[in-house]
Design a protein around this motif. Structure first.
Motif, mmCIF file in Angstrom:
data_model
loop_
_atom_site.group_PDB
_atom_site.id
_atom_site.type_symbol
_atom_site.label_atom_id
_atom_site.label_comp_id
_atom_site.label_asym_id
_atom_site.label_seq_id
_atom_site.Cartn_x
_atom_site.Cartn_y
_atom_site.Cartn_z
ATOM 1 N N GLY A 3 5.671 -7.031 4.269
ATOM 2 C CA GLY A 3 4.734 -6.057 3.742
ATOM 3 C C GLY A 3 5.342 -4.721 3.398
ATOM 4 N N ASP A 4 6.598 -4.510 3.791
ATOM 5 C CA ASP A 4 7.228 -3.208 3.550
ATOM 6 C C ASP A 4 8.007 -3.211 2.235
ATOM 7 N N ALA A 5 7.320 -3.505 1.141
ATOM 8 C CA ALA A 5 7.983 -3.472 -0.157
ATOM 9 C C ALA A 5 8.419 -2.065 -0.519
ATOM 10 N N ALA A 6 7.640 -1.066 -0.092
ATOM 11 C CA ALA A 6 7.997 0.325 -0.395
ATOM 12 C C ALA A 6 9.326 0.697 0.258
ATOM 13 N N GLY A 7 9.526 0.255 1.489
ATOM 14 C CA GLY A 7 10.794 0.526 2.160
ATOM 15 C C GLY A 7 11.953 -0.172 1.474
ATOM 16 N N LEU A 8 11.719 -1.403 1.016
ATOM 17 C CA LEU A 8 12.755 -2.133 0.298
ATOM 18 C C LEU A 8 13.119 -1.417 -0.998
ATOM 19 N N VAL A 9 12.126 -0.953 -1.728
ATOM 20 C CA VAL A 9 12.379 -0.224 -2.974
ATOM 21 C C VAL A 9 13.170 1.045 -2.704
ATOM 22 N N PHE A 36 8.810 -14.077 -0.580
ATOM 23 C CA PHE A 36 9.104 -13.494 -1.895
ATOM 24 C C PHE A 36 8.102 -12.424 -2.334
ATOM 25 N N ASP A 37 7.039 -12.199 -1.579
ATOM 26 C CA ASP A 37 6.051 -11.198 -1.986
ATOM 27 C C ASP A 37 6.680 -9.812 -2.115
ATOM 28 N N GLU A 38 7.481 -9.432 -1.132
ATOM 29 C CA GLU A 38 8.107 -8.108 -1.169
ATOM 30 C C GLU A 38 9.095 -7.992 -2.326
ATOM 31 N N ILE A 39 9.778 -9.084 -2.630
ATOM 32 C CA ILE A 39 10.724 -9.067 -3.750
ATOM 33 C C ILE A 39 9.978 -8.906 -5.064
ATOM 34 N N ARG A 40 8.887 -9.646 -5.217
ATOM 35 C CA ARG A 40 8.084 -9.513 -6.437
ATOM 36 C C ARG A 40 7.630 -8.065 -6.636
#
Length: 409
Positions: free
Chosen positions: A349-355, A233-237
């Motif tokens: 770790g790729d939250a930027a890509g998810l966004v 859930f880190d990337e979702i947060r």
């Protein structure tokens, strides 16, 4: 021949293992005498009283007493597990007859440890239906706090019981490969499924749930299902935080689980206004609740794919919605999503890509519509209820055809 199915929850409970077992029993009861062995409780720990025993044509549901302390503390949950283990063992040793088949699911974990020997002593045959693999999940999720030697001993004991079974049904190829690597050869892959009649694509303008939840025209990013410890859930947060300025994007969580309170606390601490939480939806609302999303989130922590399969994928694909998966980039789930054109996959770790992907899909309705069509097509090819129940029929008739006389007791 009778077929016993053992699982802690069963209809009318709405948890995932209950729904899939209810589907299977409904598909088999016309040809076999079915006995369900379950608890008197529901996953949400409600106080609803369920009958101790119900008997219908070719189906008997036996509800055993077990403790009901709930999931608030690990020790209390362990007591619930152990009390159900004991109740099942006592029931099976009294009821199983020569030629009976007992299908042991994995709620609670490790039902096969004691019951395999008891079933075989009584002349029955064991089939393990592994939705997940314990105790490895507990170790990798950081839940197990005991000594390493005890975990190794339990694994060896578990492996011996799996080898003693007629067959072990797992729900993914990666799970099969993992068990085969431990010397367990009697493995059969039958994936979980969704009901193709109950869940189908629903247009935005015809969706009752979108209206009820006041989602309007916002782009809805949904996580539907168990918020469990095996999920990331880190990337979702981070994505929720980075997209908090966009009033046209909403994050919706449907269901409960161990990580729910942590997510709610994060939302409150950051003052996020783009996030909503709703309880697990009953079966008759799934069609609209799943289709209320424009994009679904599916995650697995690193090291988990050998041990569990995120079966929420099948309902999402049935609803004709694209998926954003966060997990190991070379995993079977990630490859299937990419190869089928049903969404996108991101490494941890790729939250930027998810966004970036969320914003792109929010601004490109044609792209998400194409991915949604691909999702429904993939589902119809491989993960319908009719297809997977047919695999179960083939398994049972192939393994036990000599003893199978439909309708006999």
């Amino acid at each position: 021949m009778r077929i016993f199915f053992v699982n802690r929850f069963f209809h009318p409970d709405e948890s995932a293992t209950s729904r899939i077992l209810t589907d299977l029993v409904g598909g088999l009861r016309d040809n076999f005498n079915i006995q369900v062995v379950t608890s008197r409780h529901s996953y949400d720990n409600s106080s609803t009283r369920l009958p101790v025993c119900t008997v219908e044509d070719r189906l008997t549901v036996n509800r055993l007493w077990s403790s009901r302390f709930g999931r608030s503390k690990t020790a209390l949950r362990a007591i619930d597990y152990l009390s159900f283990h004991a109740a099942v063992a006592w029931f099976l040793v009294r009821r199983v007859r020569p030629g009976d088949v007992v299908v042991l699911k994995t709620d609670p974990p490790l039902l096969q440890l004691i019951n395999t020997a008891l079933i075989r002593i009584r002349g029955g045959k064991v089939v393990n239906w592994l939705q997940d693999i314990y105790p490895e999940i507990a170790e990798r999720a950081g839940v197990y706090r005991g000594p390493a030697w005890l975990a190794r001993m339990i694994c060896k004991w578990r492996d011996r019981t799996l080898r003693a079974a007629v067959t072990n049904v797992v729900i993914s190829e990666r799970m099969a490969t993992y068990l085969q690597g431990r010397g367990i050869r009697n493995v059969r892959v039958i994936p979980n499924w969704a009901d193709e009649q109950a869940i189908s694509p629903v247009p935005r303008e015809a969706n009752d749930v979108r209206r009820e939840w006041r989602l309007g025209d916002r782009f809805v990013v949904m996580y539907s299902g168990n918020l469990g410890r095996v999920h990331a859930f880190d990337e979702i947060r981070e994505a929720m935080h980075l997209l908090s300025h966009r009033d046209d994007i909403a994050f919706v969580f449907v269901g409960g689980g161990a990580e729910q309170q942590g997510l709610k606390a994060f939302v409150e601490s950051k003052g996020l206004r783009n996030t909503m939480f709703f309880p697990l939806q009953p079966r008759d609302r799934l069609r609209h609740s799943l289709a209320a999303a424009d994009l679904h989130l599916v995650t697995l922590k690193a090291g988990m794919e050998d041990l569990v399969m995120p079966s929420k994928l099948y309902g999402v694909w049935a609803a004709g919605r694209p998926v954003a998966f966060v997990g190991e980039p070379d995993s079977a789930v990630a490859r299937l999503i990419r190869e089928s054109g049903t969404g996108l996959a991101f490494t941890h770790g790729d939250a930027a890509g998810l966004v970036q992907a969320i914003e792109a899909l929010a601004d490109e309705p044609a792209s998400r519509a194409e991915q949604g069509r691909n999702a429904r097509r993939l589902f119809e090819q491989r993960f319908t209820r009719a297809h997977c129940l047919g695999l179960w029929q083939d398994l049972i008739q192939g393994k036990f055809s000599a003893e199978t006389v439909p309708g006999t007791t």
